[in-house]
Design a protein around this motif. Structure first.
Motif, PDB file in Angstrom:
ATOM      1  N   PHE A 289       0.813  -1.213   0.000  1.00 23.41           N
ATOM      2  CA  PHE A 289       0.000   0.000   0.000  1.00 23.41           C
ATOM      3  C   PHE A 289       0.851   1.270   0.000  1.00 23.41           C
ATOM      4  O   PHE A 289       0.400   2.329  -0.442  1.00 23.41           O
ATOM      5  N   PHE A 290       2.115   1.174   0.473  1.00 25.15           N
ATOM      6  CA  PHE A 290       2.943   2.374   0.562  1.00 25.15           C
ATOM      7  C   PHE A 290       3.247   2.930  -0.826  1.00 25.15           C
ATOM      8  O   PHE A 290       3.232   4.146  -1.040  1.00 25.15           O
ATOM      9  N   GLN A 291       3.527   2.034  -1.795  1.00 20.99           N
ATOM     10  CA  GLN A 291       3.779   2.492  -3.168  1.00 20.99           C
ATOM     11  C   GLN A 291       2.555   3.186  -3.733  1.00 20.99           C
ATOM     12  O   GLN A 291       2.672   4.173  -4.472  1.00 20.99           O
ATOM     13  N   ALA A 292       1.378   2.664  -3.405  1.00 22.02           N
ATOM     14  CA  ALA A 292       0.149   3.300  -3.893  1.00 22.02           C
ATOM     15  C   ALA A 292      -0.027   4.692  -3.306  1.00 22.02           C
ATOM     16  O   ALA A 292      -0.517   5.607  -3.976  1.00 22.02           O
ATOM     17  N   MET A 293       0.387   4.880  -2.064  1.00 20.31           N
ATOM     18  CA  MET A 293       0.306   6.196  -1.448  1.00 20.31           C
ATOM     19  C   MET A 293       1.213   7.204  -2.159  1.00 20.31           C
ATOM     20  O   MET A 293       0.900   8.392  -2.221  1.00 20.31           O
ATOM     21  N   MET A 294       2.325   6.717  -2.721  1.00 17.71           N
ATOM     22  CA  MET A 294       3.265   7.616  -3.395  1.00 17.71           C
ATOM     23  C   MET A 294       2.885   7.876  -4.846  1.00 17.71           C
ATOM     24  O   MET A 294       3.002   9.002  -5.333  1.00 17.71           O
ATOM     25  N   TYR A 295       2.427   6.834  -5.545  1.00 18.43           N
ATOM     26  CA  TYR A 295       2.302   6.936  -6.996  1.00 18.43           C
ATOM     27  C   TYR A 295       0.868   7.077  -7.496  1.00 18.43           C
ATOM     28  O   TYR A 295       0.662   7.412  -8.655  1.00 18.43           O
ATOM     29  N   ILE A 296      -0.123   6.797  -6.653  1.00 22.03           N
ATOM     30  CA  ILE A 296      -1.520   6.802  -7.105  1.00 22.03           C
ATOM     31  C   ILE A 296      -2.274   7.942  -6.438  1.00 22.03           C
ATOM     32  O   ILE A 296      -2.308   8.048  -5.207  1.00 22.03           O
TER      33      ILE A 296
END
Length: 288
Positions: free
Chosen positions: A209-216
């Protein structure tokens, strides 16, 4: 075989400790399940422990009919399936040549992979790279940046090293190429290791979920874990949704139902991988 008194005592203590650890992991899920199936009055009164009261399916009805949940679930399935396939392809294709002792500069190449386990480019440079290649607000931003895990690469390489060299020698005598040897010998013989590593990758993609917080930033590309995070942390949004749709359930029961809906799909994968899991990890750690 007669066991000593000390061995019997150790077995009893071991069983007790492992049982307590298992209960500490299982009881929270039972509590959440009971809360998700209980009616509003009992949940607000804090009367739910391990058994539902005022049984109702309305929390699940709300979650499963929520369009954002369906979109996020579809995104997570795509990320998990496609990401796992890409990661396994890269891992196998990298592990096979690195498992050859006569590979030129093989130790140097292996060292470069290992270094990335301790040092990374950093959060901001990674974000800038993803932005410059045009992956922001795409599902590929959640797959490609972490497609190859060095730890998993090491496990597969070590498993390939444990295979007898005579198998490859006999295949080469029959005129088999590297591609043929990899596809017809190494992959079929490496099912335990590959199944284990596939599970590692799949769980990582599903829980990310952390990548989604950065990129989405667009909701239509939001994965399931991001949806759950917003549902759990944003009480105002949850309250409004409940008041607008189902007036006799609480945000707390909706969160409990959403948590189970997120966890259960990946749990269903474990029974199919379990028979390979221990064997794959142990055999992959024999040789270095």
């Amino acid at each position: 075989m007669i066991r000593s008194r000390g061995e019997n005592a150790f077995s009893v203590v071991n069983v007790i400790i492992l049982s307590l650890i298992s209960l500490s992991m299982i009881l929270p899920f039972i509590h959440i399940a009971a809360k998700s199936l209980s009616s509003e009055a009992y949940v607000l009164a804090k009367e739910i422990l391990l058994w539902p009261k005022g049984f109702t399916w309305m929390s699940y009805q709300y979650v499963l009919t929520n369009k954002q949940f369906f979109d996020s679930f579809t995104n997570s399935v795509f990320i998990t399936v496609v990401g796992t396939l890409i990661s396994m392809a890269l891992t196998v294709l990298a592990a096979y040549p690195l498992s050859k002792r006569n590979l030129p500069y093989g130790r140097v190449l292996m060292l470069l992979f290992v270094i990335t386990m301790f040092f990374s480019g950093g959060l901001i440079p990674t974000y800038l790279v993803v932005k410059e290649v045009g992956l922001l607000n795409t599902l590929w931003s959640l797959i490609l940046p972490g497609a190859l895990a060095p730890f998993n690469l090491i496990l597969v390489r070590n498993f390939f090293l444990s295979l007898p060299d005579t198998l490859e020698e006999s295949a080469r005598m029959d005129g088999a190429s590297n591609w043929r040897i990899l596809w017809s010998l190494y992959i079929p013989l490496s099912k335990p290791a590959l199944a284990t590593i596939s599970m590692f990758y799949a769980v990582g993609y599903w829980n990310s979920f952390f990548q989604a917080m950065m990129y989405i930033t667009e909701r239509r590309w939001m994965p399931l874990q991001m949806f759950l995070l917003q549902l759990v942390t944003d009480e105002k949004t949850a309250d409004t949704a409940v008041l607008d749709v189902f007036r006799d359930i609480t945000p707390e029961t909706i969160r409990a139902a959403a948590i189970l809906c997120v966890v259960i799909p990946i749990l269903c994968v474990y029974p199919f991988i379990q028979k390979y899991f221990v064997k794959g990890v142990m055999l992959g750690a024999v040789k270095g």
